[in-house]
Design an enzyme around this catalytic site. Structure first.
Site, PDB file in Angstrom:
ATOM      1  N   ASP A 233      39.538  -1.325  78.031  1.00 21.48           N
ATOM      2  CA  ASP A 233      39.237  -0.719  79.335  1.00 21.48           C
ATOM      3  C   ASP A 233      39.898  -1.496  80.476  1.00 21.48           C
ATOM      4  OD1 ASP A 233      37.441   1.272  80.684  1.00 21.48           O
ATOM      5  OD2 ASP A 233      36.635  -0.544  81.602  1.00 21.48           O
ATOM      6  N   GLU A 289      46.006  -3.824  59.573  1.00 21.75           N
ATOM      7  CA  GLU A 289      46.609  -3.404  60.848  1.00 21.75           C
ATOM      8  C   GLU A 289      45.609  -2.843  61.843  1.00 21.75           C
ATOM      9  OE1 GLU A 289      50.924  -2.526  61.400  1.00 21.75           O
ATOM     10  OE2 GLU A 289      50.240  -1.066  59.951  1.00 21.75           O
TER      11      GLU A 289
HETATM   12  C1  NOJ Z   1      37.810   3.216  82.746  1.00 20.03           C
HETATM   13  C2  NOJ Z   1      36.842   4.053  81.966  1.00 20.03           C
HETATM   14  O1  NOJ Z   1      37.560   4.997  81.218  1.00 20.03           O
HETATM   15  C3  NOJ Z   1      35.911   4.680  82.975  1.00 20.03           C
HETATM   16  O2  NOJ Z   1      35.116   5.678  82.414  1.00 20.03           O
HETATM   17  C4  NOJ Z   1      35.089   3.581  83.593  1.00 20.03           C
HETATM   18  O3  NOJ Z   1      34.280   4.118  84.613  1.00 20.03           O
HETATM   19  C5  NOJ Z   1      35.981   2.495  84.205  1.00 20.03           C
HETATM   20  N1  NOJ Z   1      37.078   2.141  83.355  1.00 20.03           N
HETATM   21  C6  NOJ Z   1      35.185   1.257  84.472  1.00 20.03           C
HETATM   22  O4  NOJ Z   1      34.872   0.637  83.251  1.00 20.03           O
END
Ligand code: NOJ
Length: 574
Positions: A233, A289
């Site tokens: 993320d 992997e």
């Molecule tokens: C990207 C994620 O896909 C999203 O849903 C989230 O709100 C933000 N990052 C913060 O973690």
């Protein structure tokens, strides 16, 4: 009179547009280079326990349906312990399953069942921030300024005579300031902490080696449980420019006048690459992997490609592709520049059209009046998408995407042709974007609505009790999986056929060349192996070259050698 695509077939210009990189010799080993990975948004996939929120047992029960789609892996959005202020992207314990989703035993059962179907399980790593309920943040609040506990996060004194102003002018992605002031343990107004997202999501301090140690432990915890890898993320945000200078550009770091995105002090800093390299070493020390896929919004593509050099991430989502408009020239430009940029570092391109953060591509392509920010959602007061136009275009675009060499991500429900819920009552909205902007930006709830499984059951079979954390539109019966399974012309059966054929023809491992230029700018035509994929994004019918019709985005597409607007086909060249 249809214009003609029957240009002389040889020689194909750009047959070496995508040179075969040395590393591709080992392509069978590198499953992720051509993989189809299906994103599961757990709370909306399937609810087996009846509380209206999808859960891990629901995912396990749904795996046979995904095996029928022939996907290589599933990526699960966060199911970890969390107060759910940002639907689980606010993690309170990275090594525990939140009770709303089940238990660690449920997760073990899920991975075991997935393995029986030959499906890998990828989990979501959220390293930029945690929840304010995480034990480390609670310890930081209780500790004095400058203490090791505070150093795990980005605490600063405020500006102004009494520290009453935020340390810099950064804005949260979800609206408002990116800083929140705390009350010190002695009751006085104190320091500020940085949160690029909601105030309940404090950013970690990745300049601190203790943060690195913490995440290496988390990686190993899940790798030891057999996960196939991690979707990472906000991978571009971990390191901030030293001194945290003010930024006059947009909160999401994208360019605005006078503020080019590559200068954003909170994104894309060089130190990130060392972190990725150390994680890659950890993953490489495991068998089978395991992969890292970056969620990184970095421009231009050449710069993004640095994220997937051989010793860093394996994949990074191609968001330029996700945002392509309905325009053949622009789409061709994005495909070509993507393949060039990623091939330069020996990496595949990872194509994607929808996810849990943007208006679904059926709804985007159905917007005849345009839609500026797909992350902001569509509401009852907005012009409404034309569903049938959007569906036709989405089916065509998906078929075109599946003909491209490289990896693909699918978002749950796109195989059913789901649109966004665009008339959702504001009372139901949960996205912090909606609340932090007082409703000015609607947010992402519309693309997160629970899936319809059975046409005639309450909540369309999503939940064993008929409950649903977000209401589903009243007209989704025809979109339910059971109805579509029985209809040869359904979107579900199109996805099944395309995915089967894509694997059989090894299109993910292929190379790309453009079919010789044609004067009809509305057509995109590409050759991968002996397959010609053509999509008509223009206003009139197009004559197809001779060849065996393999598959069309519409049951009639390409019949009689003509391709109508908003459709696409795969042909085997004669
Ligand atoms: C990207 C994620 O896909 C999203 O849903 C989230 O709100 C933000 N990052 C913060 O973690």
């Amino acid at each position: 009179m249809p214009s003609s695509l029957a240009a002389p077939p040889a020689p194909l210009p750009g047959a070496s547009l995508v040179p075969v990189h040395d590393a591709w010799a080992e392509r069978d080993r590198h499953w992720w280079r051509s993989s189809v990975i299906y994103q599961i948004y757990p709370r909306s996939f399937r609810d087996l326990r009846g509380d209206g929120i999808g859960d891990l047992p629901g995912i396990t029960a749904g795996l046979p349906a995904l095996a029928e789609l022939d996907v290589d892996a599933v990526w699960l959005s966060p199911f970890f312990k969390s107060p759910q202020k940002d639907a689980g992207y606010d993690v309170a314990d990275y090594c525990a399953v939140d009770p709303i989703f089940g238990t660690l035993e449920d997760f073990n059962a899920l991975t075991a069942e997935a393995a029986r179907h030959g499906i890998r399980v990828i989990v979501d790593l959220v390293p930029n921030h945690c929840s304010d309920q995480h034990a480390l943040f609670q310890a930081a609040l209780a500790a004095p300024a400058g203490s090791p506990a505070r150093e795990m996060f980005i605490f600063r004194d405020g500006r102004g005579e009494h520290g009453e102003l935020p340390p810099n002018n950064w804005q949260s992605h979800f609206g408002g300031s990116a800083w929140t002031r705390i009350t010190e343990p002695d009751g006085t107004p104190g320091q500020w902490y940085l949160h690029l997202f909601d105030s309940s999501q404090p950013d970690f301090n990745w300049d601190n080696p203790a943060v690195h140690d913490e995440f290496e432990r988390i990686l190993r915890f899940w790798l030891d449980r057999g996960v196939g890898g991690f979707r990472v993320d906000v991978a571009h945000a971990l390191i901030k420019k030293s001194g945290l200078p003010d930024w006059g550009g947009r909160a999401d770091g994208s360019s605005s006048e006078g503020f080019p995105g590559h200068e954003a002090p909170m994104f894309g800093q060089d130190g990130i690459h060392d972190i990725f390299r150390s994680w890659r070493q950890i993953l490489d020390s495991y068998d089978g992997e395991r992969v890292l896929c970056a969620e990184a919004t970095i421009d231009p593509l050449d710069r993004l490609a640095q994220w997937v050099r051989p010793d860093e991430m394996h994949q990074t989502f191609n968001f330029a592709y996700l945002h392509h408009p309905w325009n053949a020239w622009e789409l061709r430009r994005i495909i070509e520049s993507s393949l060039r940029a990623f091939d330069r570092v020996g990496a595949p391109t990872t194509w994607v059209l929808s996810n849990h953060d943007v208006v679904r591509h059926v709804s985007r392509f159905g917007m005849t009046s345009g839609h500026a920010r797909p992350g902001d959602g569509l509401g009852p007061a907005d012009p409404q998408p034309d569903y049938w136009l959007g569906l036709a275009r989405a089916r065509a675009a998906t078929l075109l995407m599946l003909a491209l060499p490289g990896g693909v991500y699918l978002y749950q429900g796109e195989e059913l042709g789901l649109p966004d819920h665009t008339t959702l009552d504001h009372d139901h909205r949960q996205d912090p974007t909606f609340h932090r902007t007082a409703g000015e930006r609607l947010g992402r709830d519309g693309c997160r609505v629970p899936l319809p499984w059975t046409a005639d059951a309450p909540a369309y079979g999503f939940s064993s009790s008929g409950a649903s954390w977000l209401p589903q539109p009243g007209d989704w019966a025809g979109l339910a999986r059971d109805r579509q399974a029985a209809d040869p012309g359904s979107t579900l059966n199109l996805y099944k056929a395309a995915l089967r054929l894509r694997r059989k023809l090894a299109l993910g491992h292929g190379t790309l060349a453009w079919w010789p230029e044609h004067d009809d700018a509305g057509v995109i035509a590409l050759v991968n192996g002996d397959v010609l994929a053509v999509m008509n994004m223009g206003g009139g019918p197009v004559q197809l070259p001779a060849g065996e019709l393999l598959l069309g985005s519409h049951p009639e597409a390409g019949r009689d050698g003509v391709l109508h607007p908003d459709t696409s086909v795969w042909l085997r060249l004669a």
